[in-house]
Motif scaffolding. Structure first.
Motif, PDB file in Angstrom:
ATOM      1  N   SER A 108       0.925  -1.006  -0.586  1.00  0.00           N
ATOM      2  CA  SER A 108      -0.114   0.087  -0.004  1.00  0.00           C
ATOM      3  C   SER A 108       0.682   1.465  -0.195  1.00  0.00           C
ATOM      4  O   SER A 108       2.158   1.573   0.852  1.00  0.00           O
ATOM      5  CB  SER A 108      -1.020   0.071   1.059  1.00  0.00           C
ATOM      6  N   THR A 174       3.665   0.347   2.423  1.00  0.00           N
ATOM      7  CA  THR A 174       3.347  -0.450   3.930  1.00  0.00           C
ATOM      8  C   THR A 174       2.978  -2.022   3.020  1.00  0.00           C
ATOM      9  O   THR A 174       2.214  -1.997   2.035  1.00  0.00           O
ATOM     10  CB  THR A 174       2.382  -0.187   5.183  1.00  0.00           C
ATOM     11  N   LEU A 176       0.932  -5.458   3.943  1.00  0.00           N
ATOM     12  CA  LEU A 176       0.287  -6.044   4.688  1.00  0.00           C
ATOM     13  C   LEU A 176       0.984  -7.490   4.702  1.00  0.00           C
ATOM     14  O   LEU A 176       0.097  -8.078   3.487  1.00  0.00           O
ATOM     15  CB  LEU A 176      -0.821  -5.305   4.503  1.00  0.00           C
ATOM     16  N   THR A 186       2.509  -5.518   9.678  1.00  0.00           N
ATOM     17  CA  THR A 186       2.841  -5.057   9.156  1.00  0.00           C
ATOM     18  C   THR A 186       4.800  -4.727   8.237  1.00  0.00           C
ATOM     19  O   THR A 186       5.013  -4.718   9.930  1.00  0.00           O
ATOM     20  CB  THR A 186       2.495  -3.521   8.493  1.00  0.00           C
ATOM     21  N   GLU A 188       7.100  -1.448   7.362  1.00  0.00           N
ATOM     22  CA  GLU A 188       7.168  -0.191   7.029  1.00  0.00           C
ATOM     23  C   GLU A 188       8.228   0.120   6.211  1.00  0.00           C
ATOM     24  O   GLU A 188       9.248  -0.347   6.709  1.00  0.00           O
ATOM     25  CB  GLU A 188       6.981   0.792   8.005  1.00  0.00           C
TER      26      GLU A 188
ATOM     27  N   ALA B 190      -2.389  -4.131  13.496  1.00  0.00           N
ATOM     28  CA  ALA B 190      -1.452  -5.830  13.235  1.00  0.00           C
ATOM     29  C   ALA B 190      -0.306  -5.478  14.169  1.00  0.00           C
ATOM     30  O   ALA B 190      -0.175  -5.017  15.127  1.00  0.00           O
ATOM     31  CB  ALA B 190      -0.567  -5.412  11.774  1.00  0.00           C
ATOM     32  N   ARG B 191      -0.196  -6.303  14.115  1.00  0.00           N
ATOM     33  CA  ARG B 191       1.153  -6.964  15.388  1.00  0.00           C
ATOM     34  C   ARG B 191       2.392  -5.814  15.499  1.00  0.00           C
ATOM     35  O   ARG B 191       2.362  -5.721  16.571  1.00  0.00           O
ATOM     36  CB  ARG B 191       2.166  -8.212  14.502  1.00  0.00           C
ATOM     37  N   SER B 192       2.303  -5.797  14.536  1.00  0.00           N
ATOM     38  CA  SER B 192       3.368  -4.030  14.118  1.00  0.00           C
ATOM     39  C   SER B 192       2.997  -3.085  14.591  1.00  0.00           C
ATOM     40  O   SER B 192       3.581  -1.990  15.773  1.00  0.00           O
ATOM     41  CB  SER B 192       4.040  -4.012  13.395  1.00  0.00           C
ATOM     42  N   ARG B 194       0.683  -0.668  14.021  1.00  0.00           N
ATOM     43  CA  ARG B 194      -0.161  -0.494  12.720  1.00  0.00           C
ATOM     44  C   ARG B 194      -1.270  -0.667  12.803  1.00  0.00           C
ATOM     45  O   ARG B 194      -2.091  -1.561  13.203  1.00  0.00           O
ATOM     46  CB  ARG B 194       0.418  -0.417  11.613  1.00  0.00           C
ATOM     47  N   LEU B 196      -5.103  -0.810  11.348  1.00  0.00           N
ATOM     48  CA  LEU B 196      -5.811  -1.703  10.108  1.00  0.00           C
ATOM     49  C   LEU B 196      -6.632  -1.180   9.361  1.00  0.00           C
ATOM     50  O   LEU B 196      -6.748  -0.734   8.489  1.00  0.00           O
ATOM     51  CB  LEU B 196      -5.346  -2.823   9.599  1.00  0.00           C
ATOM     52  N   LEU B 222      -4.857   1.449   5.058  1.00  0.00           N
ATOM     53  CA  LEU B 222      -4.169   1.210   4.038  1.00  0.00           C
ATOM     54  C   LEU B 222      -4.326   2.060   3.127  1.00  0.00           C
ATOM     55  O   LEU B 222      -3.681   1.571   2.091  1.00  0.00           O
ATOM     56  CB  LEU B 222      -3.470   0.021   4.433  1.00  0.00           C
TER      57      LEU B 222
END
Lengths: 416, 252
Positions: A108, A174, A176, A186, A188, B190-192, B194, B196, B222
């Motif tokens: 994305s 990004t 996913l 994600t 980055e 998300a696990r990070s 972020r 979503l 996103l």
């Protein structure tokens, strides 16, 4: 001997007819050789594309992974243990090896999303198998351990993908992904380089990120999808694969080694080329009909001459022999002419190449090639098509010669 | 002497636990687990039949799809009814999802990466549709505060996926109505870390004695300028669902 001499003399005597018939054969031979060289070149190039940008010469994977590779699973991965890597590096003709982790991802740019394949690589190892250095149109490959500001991962993408997402080096993406536990994660990334290779898949469907970044995001520990290997000579790959596979059995019985010619993409490319070969066969058939037609007409035209020969006491088989020999002579002449023209044409093809990119996009036709296509030398084709020309001329003359020679001399001379 | 001390300590702990219990009941302070459980009681059903509308808004484009859906335990069937997609069906059986296109008479199994893509171009992914388990079984929830959302007092809870459970979103932050026990907003991470997706409930109604969200908006974070509204026009709990509804034969 007299008959042979007579046949050869006839060739010189009817110079125009000999030249016209021979030039038809020459044209067919020439055309065939050019096409053969081009198709050979395309096949070779599509193999090179797959080897050079995607697969290397050999791949070490688990059998279970190989069976469902197209899903890019995160199961049945391998750990590149020192023992395994030593065995890999000790194969004859070894040039390089690279462990990679492939995964499905949605990329994305903050506006749109596109499905891509993510590929975790270790740049120095990767360069030993797949050298992308010359294909960077912007930026460069990231280095080991490189992180951009705020711990963002570097990434390299293809030109077409960059155009689709309207991004360039320095822009952020990004990725996913779903990790091993099926949970979203994600990555980055900042684009550090854009590549434009001859392989459409690499150009529009791949995102390269550092191996450790991919491993962490996908929660797979130190495991990888496969180890790619490059050898000095691709033709040795099947043999080396077999040897290495036996050796690896002692390390991990689930491991398997596949050479480039076992790749599905190669099989598909090969099958498509088979289709092209069929077209070549049809071209040869059309050429054969043209040759037969010319030879038959030439024989019929000389009906009176045949009648005269019979009246002078020639036996039927002697007449047939003379005509068949004459016709074969035309075949040989045409064949030689065609082969000479073919030599020149294929020579030009192999050196200058043909630029298809401006004319049509070849990818939809199953030829993963962009840019110039070069021809290849295929000596066997020269021999085959020459023999084909001669044999067709020979056989196509037998029947009309027999038919004419079998006639009553009077009727042959005065058909009315 | 030692025995006596142990006995005394045990009694004190017991008394403290009892006091804590009495106070929490007296003041209505619920634990995160109880809040989620009460929400699950409201929002999860054994079987239901609903008529709904999916409004996909992508920048200036607005696409409306209407559907009838049936749900029973782990199985679900969605039949699109708007003219353009009439006859397109989704069938979920356990962990498997199939899609049927009437024009092509083609049955497609949706798996792997396709599950992460939006349903008919919406912000709801197939995966979102597949998650039918009760949240309490998947996440460890924690009460992180109380906030007011659009004039409704809410509990704010944060759930982190249990290790080893297969969940799409590692962390989710939920705003749950303090009186009606319906989720009013949810952020999915998300696990990070972020963000979503964000889901906001815009209409809640009491149906057959339970509060149920009838309209919600999902935003895929996103993507830019997109959102999808899911509006339930009519819902019936525990209806008669004909046998064979959730079979592949019924899809064709």
């Amino acid at each position: 001997m007299f008959l042979t001499k007579l046949a050869l003399k006839n060739l010189a005597r009817h110079r125009n007819r000999t030249l016209i018939t021979a030039s038809i054969i020459a044209f067919a031979v020439f055309f065939y050789l050019l096409l053969d060289s081009l198709i050979g070149g395309m096949t070779e190039m599509s193999y090179e594309m797959i080897i050079n940008y995607e697969a290397g010469h050999l791949q070490v994977v688990t059998e279970e992974y190989w069976a469902e590779e197209e899903k890019l699973p995160l199961k049945n991965l391998i750990t590149p243990e020192p023992e395994l890597m030593t065995a890999v590096k000790n194969v004859p003709g070894y040039l390089g090896s690279s462990a990679e982790l492939n995964f499905q991802a949605m990329v994305s740019n903050g506006v749109n999303e596109l499905p891509v394949i993510g590929r975790g690589i270790n740049p120095p190892d990767f360069a030993g198998v797949i050298n992308l250095t010359d294909y960077f149109v912007e930026g460069e490959m990231f280095r080991v351990g490189e992180r951009r500001a705020f711990g963002v991962s570097p990434a390299v993408i293809g030109k077409r993908l960059a155009d689709l997402l309207k991004v360039q080096p320095g822009d952020y993406l990004t990725l996913l992904v779903k990790d091993r536990h099926e949970t979203f994660n994600t990555i980055e990334a900042e684009i550090t380089g854009v590549i434009h290779t001859g392989n459409p898949l690499v150009n529009e469907g791949l995102v390269y990120v550092p191996l450790d970044v991919a491993q962490e995001a996908l929660a797979v520990g130190d495991r990888v999808s496969k180890v790619l290997m490059k050898l000095e000579n691709k033709n040795r790959a099947p043999g080396v694969a077999k040897e290495l596979a036996e050796q690896l059995q002692t390390i991990n019985p689930r491991l398997a080694v596949y050479s480039w010619d076992q790749l599905e993409a190669v099989t598909v490319a090969g099958a498509k080329q088979m289709g092209n070969r069929l077209i070549m066969v049809i071209i040869l058939l059309i050429a054969a009909i043209a040759i037969i037609n010319t030879v038959i007409l030439a024989a019929l035209e000389r009906m009176e001459e045949i009648g005269m020969m019979k009246a002078m006491g020639f036996q039927t088989k002697e007449v047939i022999y003379t005509f068949v020999l004459e016709s074969t002579g035309i075949g040989v002449l045409g064949g030689i002419l065609g082969v000479l023209l073919g030599l020149a044409g294929v020579g030009v093809f192999t050196v200058v190449g043909l630029d298809f990119s401006g004319i049509i996009d070849m990818a939809p036709y199953g030829i993963p090639v962009v840019g110039k296509i070069y021809g290849v030398w295929n000596p066997l084709s020269f021999v085959t098509v020459f023999a084909f020309g001669v044999i067709v001329s020979l056989f196509s003359s037998i029947l009309p010669a027999y038919w004419a020679a079998d006639k009553d001399p009077i009727k042959a001379i005065y058909p009315k | 002497m030692k025995k006596k001390t142990v006995g005394l300590t045990a009694s004190i702990i017991l008394i403290l636990i009892l006091i804590a219990g009495i106070f929490s009941v007296a003041y209505g302070a619920l634990t995160a687990e109880e809040i989620i459980r009460r929400r699950d009681d409201n929002e999860y059903y054994d079987s239901a039949r609903a008529e709904a509308e999916l409004v996909i808004i992508n920048r200036n484009r607005r696409i409306v799809k209407t559907m009838t859906s049936y749900g029973q335990g782990d199985n679900g069937l969605v039949v699109f009814t708007n003219p353009r997609d009439r006859g397109t069906k989704f069938l979920k059986r356990g962990d498997d999802l199939w899609m049927f296109f009437p024009d092509a008479e083609d049955l497609v199994k949706i798996s792997g990466h396709m599950l992460n893509q939006g349903i008919m171009g919406s912000d709801f992914s197939y995966q979102d549709m597949m998650e039918a388990d009760k949240l309490i079984d998947l996440y460890q929830f924690e009460l992180v505060g109380e906030e007011e959302l659009d004039g409704r007092p809410c509990y704010v809870l944060e759930g982190t996926a249990f290790e080893g459970k297969e969940v799409s979103y590692y962390r989710r932050k939920s705003w749950i109505d303090k009186e009606r026990f319906v989720g009013l907003k949810e952020e999915l991470y998300a696990r990070s870390g972020r963000l979503l997706k964000v889901m906001t409930v815009t209409k809640v109604q009491e149906i057959e004695g339970r509060w149920y969200p009838l309209a919600s908006v999902m935003e895929d974070k996103l993507r830019k300028d997109t959102r999808t509204e899911f509006i339930i026009k009519n819902i019936e709990f525990n209806p008669e669902i004909p046998e064979g509804t959730f079979t592949l034969e019924n899809l064709r």
